[in-house]
Design a protein around this motif. Structure first.
Motif, mmCIF file in Angstrom:
data_model
loop_
_atom_site.group_PDB
_atom_site.id
_atom_site.type_symbol
_atom_site.label_atom_id
_atom_site.label_comp_id
_atom_site.label_asym_id
_atom_site.label_seq_id
_atom_site.Cartn_x
_atom_site.Cartn_y
_atom_site.Cartn_z
ATOM 1 N N ALA A 1 71.950 51.548 -24.593
ATOM 2 C CA ALA A 1 72.648 51.751 -25.868
ATOM 3 C C ALA A 1 73.406 50.242 -26.006
ATOM 4 C CB ALA A 1 73.722 52.876 -25.911
ATOM 5 N N GLY A 2 72.788 49.542 -26.318
ATOM 6 C CA GLY A 2 73.262 48.230 -26.584
ATOM 7 C C GLY A 2 73.296 47.365 -25.418
ATOM 8 N N ARG A 3 74.566 46.910 -25.060
ATOM 9 C CA ARG A 3 74.628 46.287 -23.878
ATOM 10 C C ARG A 3 74.802 47.316 -22.451
ATOM 11 N NH1 ARG A 3 75.263 41.291 -22.567
ATOM 12 N NH2 ARG A 3 76.215 40.719 -20.700
ATOM 13 N N PHE A 4 75.262 48.519 -22.849
ATOM 14 C CA PHE A 4 75.739 49.423 -21.989
ATOM 15 C C PHE A 4 74.424 50.481 -21.789
ATOM 16 C CE2 PHE A 4 79.199 47.542 -24.034
ATOM 17 C CZ PHE A 4 79.857 46.848 -23.169
ATOM 18 N N SER A 5 74.655 50.992 -20.504
ATOM 19 C CA SER A 5 73.907 52.107 -20.123
ATOM 20 C C SER A 5 74.564 53.642 -20.338
ATOM 21 C CB SER A 5 73.383 52.057 -18.742
ATOM 22 O OG SER A 5 74.214 52.105 -17.654
ATOM 23 N N VAL A 6 73.877 54.442 -20.964
ATOM 24 C CA VAL A 6 74.479 55.713 -21.309
ATOM 25 C C VAL A 6 73.484 56.973 -20.746
ATOM 26 C CG1 VAL A 6 75.104 57.222 -23.361
ATOM 27 C CG2 VAL A 6 75.393 55.127 -23.400
ATOM 28 N N ARG A 7 74.207 57.720 -20.210
ATOM 29 C CA ARG A 7 73.550 58.754 -19.904
ATOM 30 C C ARG A 7 74.037 60.157 -20.840
ATOM 31 N NH1 ARG A 7 74.893 59.506 -14.908
ATOM 32 N NH2 ARG A 7 72.705 59.348 -13.970
ATOM 33 N N LEU A 8 73.017 60.447 -21.767
ATOM 34 C CA LEU A 8 73.313 61.628 -22.909
ATOM 35 C C LEU A 8 72.659 62.852 -22.537
ATOM 36 C CD1 LEU A 8 74.513 62.161 -25.793
ATOM 37 C CD2 LEU A 8 72.129 61.273 -26.579
ATOM 38 N N LEU A 9 73.529 63.912 -22.639
ATOM 39 C CA LEU A 9 73.131 65.040 -22.815
ATOM 40 C C LEU A 9 73.307 65.863 -23.988
ATOM 41 C CD1 LEU A 9 74.557 64.592 -19.671
ATOM 42 C CD2 LEU A 9 73.263 66.637 -19.075
ATOM 43 N N SER A 10 72.360 66.596 -24.446
ATOM 44 C CA SER A 10 72.528 67.253 -25.802
ATOM 45 C C SER A 10 71.503 68.336 -26.005
ATOM 46 C CB SER A 10 72.779 66.196 -27.106
ATOM 47 O OG SER A 10 72.974 67.048 -28.397
ATOM 48 N N PRO A 11 71.858 69.554 -26.489
ATOM 49 C CA PRO A 11 70.742 70.366 -26.863
ATOM 50 C C PRO A 11 70.561 70.174 -28.426
ATOM 51 C CG PRO A 11 72.841 71.492 -26.793
ATOM 52 C CD PRO A 11 73.150 70.164 -26.375
ATOM 53 N N GLY B 1 68.018 69.255 -21.174
ATOM 54 C CA GLY B 1 68.265 69.603 -19.908
ATOM 55 C C GLY B 1 69.096 68.383 -19.089
ATOM 56 N N GLU B 2 68.456 67.787 -18.336
ATOM 57 C CA GLU B 2 69.353 66.910 -17.293
ATOM 58 C C GLU B 2 69.588 65.796 -17.889
ATOM 59 O OE1 GLU B 2 66.898 66.300 -13.850
ATOM 60 O OE2 GLU B 2 67.081 68.059 -13.079
ATOM 61 N N GLY B 3 69.369 65.654 -19.287
ATOM 62 C CA GLY B 3 69.672 64.315 -19.897
ATOM 63 C C GLY B 3 68.801 63.125 -19.850
ATOM 64 N N VAL B 4 69.105 61.853 -20.658
ATOM 65 C CA VAL B 4 68.344 60.802 -20.696
ATOM 66 C C VAL B 4 69.294 59.772 -20.467
ATOM 67 C CG1 VAL B 4 66.863 59.443 -21.844
ATOM 68 C CG2 VAL B 4 66.577 62.020 -22.236
ATOM 69 N N VAL B 5 68.801 58.795 -19.517
ATOM 70 C CA VAL B 5 69.740 57.495 -19.209
ATOM 71 C C VAL B 5 68.907 56.383 -19.907
ATOM 72 C CG1 VAL B 5 70.600 55.800 -17.796
ATOM 73 C CG2 VAL B 5 70.466 58.182 -17.070
ATOM 74 N N THR C 1 64.444 53.043 -21.560
ATOM 75 C CA THR C 1 65.182 54.392 -20.837
ATOM 76 C C THR C 1 65.105 53.626 -19.527
ATOM 77 O OG1 THR C 1 62.797 55.059 -20.305
ATOM 78 C CG2 THR C 1 64.100 56.211 -22.214
ATOM 79 N N LEU C 2 66.313 54.181 -18.782
ATOM 80 C CA LEU C 2 66.674 53.590 -17.486
ATOM 81 C C LEU C 2 66.547 54.706 -16.339
ATOM 82 C CD1 LEU C 2 69.781 51.671 -18.723
ATOM 83 C CD2 LEU C 2 67.418 50.827 -18.223
ATOM 84 N N ALA C 3 66.654 54.118 -15.123
ATOM 85 C CA ALA C 3 66.705 55.139 -13.616
ATOM 86 C C ALA C 3 67.713 55.885 -13.988
ATOM 87 C CB ALA C 3 66.381 54.334 -12.400
ATOM 88 N N PRO C 4 67.633 57.161 -13.314
ATOM 89 C CA PRO C 4 68.774 58.066 -13.764
ATOM 90 C C PRO C 4 70.099 57.876 -12.687
ATOM 91 C CG PRO C 4 67.208 59.202 -12.576
ATOM 92 C CD PRO C 4 66.676 58.062 -12.854
ATOM 93 N N ALA C 5 69.998 57.053 -11.730
ATOM 94 C CA ALA C 5 71.188 56.784 -10.743
ATOM 95 C C ALA C 5 72.349 56.359 -11.166
ATOM 96 C CB ALA C 5 70.438 55.716 -9.646
ATOM 97 N N PHE C 6 72.455 55.666 -12.095
ATOM 98 C CA PHE C 6 73.620 54.872 -12.674
ATOM 99 C C PHE C 6 73.859 54.737 -14.158
ATOM 100 C CE2 PHE C 6 76.266 51.527 -14.224
ATOM 101 C CZ PHE C 6 77.639 51.837 -13.464
ATOM 102 N N ALA C 7 74.952 55.163 -14.841
ATOM 103 C CA ALA C 7 75.168 54.938 -16.240
ATOM 104 C C ALA C 7 76.753 54.470 -16.413
ATOM 105 C CB ALA C 7 74.858 55.991 -17.011
ATOM 106 N N ASP C 8 76.824 53.485 -17.363
ATOM 107 C CA ASP C 8 78.203 53.285 -17.535
ATOM 108 C C ASP C 8 78.970 54.399 -18.285
ATOM 109 O OD1 ASP C 8 78.080 50.151 -17.117
ATOM 110 O OD2 ASP C 8 76.693 50.295 -18.625
ATOM 111 N N PHE C 9 78.450 55.122 -19.147
ATOM 112 C CA PHE C 9 78.961 56.398 -19.534
ATOM 113 C C PHE C 9 78.078 57.518 -19.433
ATOM 114 C CE2 PHE C 9 80.361 52.222 -22.166
ATOM 115 C CZ PHE C 9 81.556 52.351 -21.949
ATOM 116 N N THR C 10 78.789 58.625 -19.213
ATOM 117 C CA THR C 10 78.032 59.888 -19.346
ATOM 118 C C THR C 10 78.547 60.929 -20.409
ATOM 119 O OG1 THR C 10 77.470 59.855 -16.883
ATOM 120 C CG2 THR C 10 77.544 62.043 -18.109
ATOM 121 N N VAL C 11 78.082 61.002 -21.474
ATOM 122 C CA VAL C 11 78.479 61.735 -22.502
ATOM 123 C C VAL C 11 77.450 62.866 -23.176
ATOM 124 C CG1 VAL C 11 79.302 59.565 -23.406
ATOM 125 C CG2 VAL C 11 77.414 60.279 -24.257
#
Length: 301
Positions: free
Chosen positions: A22-32, A15-19, A49-59
């Motif tokens: 991932a190691g040192r970095f924050s990732v917002r991942l979306l995948s069905p 759906g809206e993805g999960v932040v 899991t992190l708050a959805p406000a910010f991520a280093d990478f959105t993939v």
């Protein structure tokens, strides 16, 4: 992340993805894709899991559209909507995610000098294991962290701080290929591995969950002390050979992703790192116990 029920996690990912970390970095991942949801939920179980406000990478990792959705289905990796890679077979979706995350870091994070190397630490000494594919660095990394009590910093990317020269952790699942999968399964009793995926560009691949202790110390840098270049040679007895620092410097530079981008600063940082490290070649035949004992002897000497 492992505390989230798997169905709930998969629904969020589709759906809206999960932040998540991932190691040192924050990732917002979306995948069905079920294989991606299962792989991330299992291998990143100890990640926050992190708050959805910010991520280093959105993939995103998603199936290709059109006819490819039905005929030889394919998976696509995207960063902020851009597609940096050609599509791969749908069965390769989870390895594609891990390779894509490596690409995100190695091409965007120039606050570090980045070297293609595994990094582990024990007794306050960081061991850098550079190497080309097939040299055995990830296998040795998995053995040292899974059975030898070493802390995992990274199995692929040495992140060297430009100001301090310290090594910053980026502990993510360890990539294993071909025969190394069986070696780790036989040697590391409690290893959690993803299902093996055959016929990739790297052969058969699987990923190993990082040790929980490495995740707890994800923000704790390490002091470089050792550089060992592993070389797998079938049937050879493992033996360390001292390596001149000048040659070690050149090999490290050759294995760097952004040495030419950083220029003089990269030279300064890498020269200081090599100067403070003991450097070795390590041809070996893949004997797990021998390799662990050899690396342990280095930090005890």
């Amino acid at each position: 992340m492992g505390e989230l029920p798997a169905p709930e996690f998969a629904a969020q990912l589709g759906g809206e993805g999960v932040v998540f970390r991932a190691g040192r970095f924050s990732v917002r991942l979306l995948s069905p894709l079920a294989s991606v949801a299962e792989g991330v939920h299992s291998l990143y179980a100890d990640s926050d899991t992190l708050a959805p406000a910010f991520a280093d990478f959105t993939v995103r990792v998603q199936p290709a559209s059109g006819l490819r959705r039905w005929y030889r289905p394919q998976a696509l990796f995207s960063l902020n909507g851009a597609l940096p890679f050609a599509p791969l077979p749908l069965a390769h979706a989870y390895p594609l995610l891990e390779w894509g995350l490596n690409w995100c870091v190695s091409t965007h994070c120039h606050q570090y000098l980045i070297v293609h190397a595994a990094v582990v630490e024990k007794h306050g000494q960081a061991l850098i294991l550079p190497g080309t594919p097939g040299a055995g660095k990830s296998t040795l990394c998995a053995l040292l962290t899974g059975r030898g009590g070493w802390r995992l910093l990274s199995d692929e990317l040495a992140l060297i701080d430009l100001a301090s020269g310290l090594l910053h952790p980026n502990p993510r699942p360890i990539s294993l290929k071909n025969a190394s999968i069986g070696i780790v399964q036989r040697t590391v009793a409690d290893a959690v591995l993803s299902p093996a995926v055959a016929d990739t560009l790297k052969g058969t691949v699987a990923h190993m969950r990082p040790p929980p202790g490495s995740m707890v110390r994800v923000l704790e840098p390490a002091v470089p002390a050792l550089i060992v270049f592993p070389r797998f040679i079938d049937g050879v007895e493992g033996k360390l050979a001292p390596l001149p620092r000048g040659e070690a410097f050149m090999r490290m530079a050759d294995n760097s992703f952004n040495y030419s981008i950083l220029g003089a600063e990269a030279f300064r940082v890498l020269a200081a790192l090599v100067d403070q490290s003991r450097c070795f070649d390590f041809p070996n035949g893949g004997d797990a116990a021998e390799a662990i004992a050899t690396m342990d002897a280095l930090v005890q000497s």
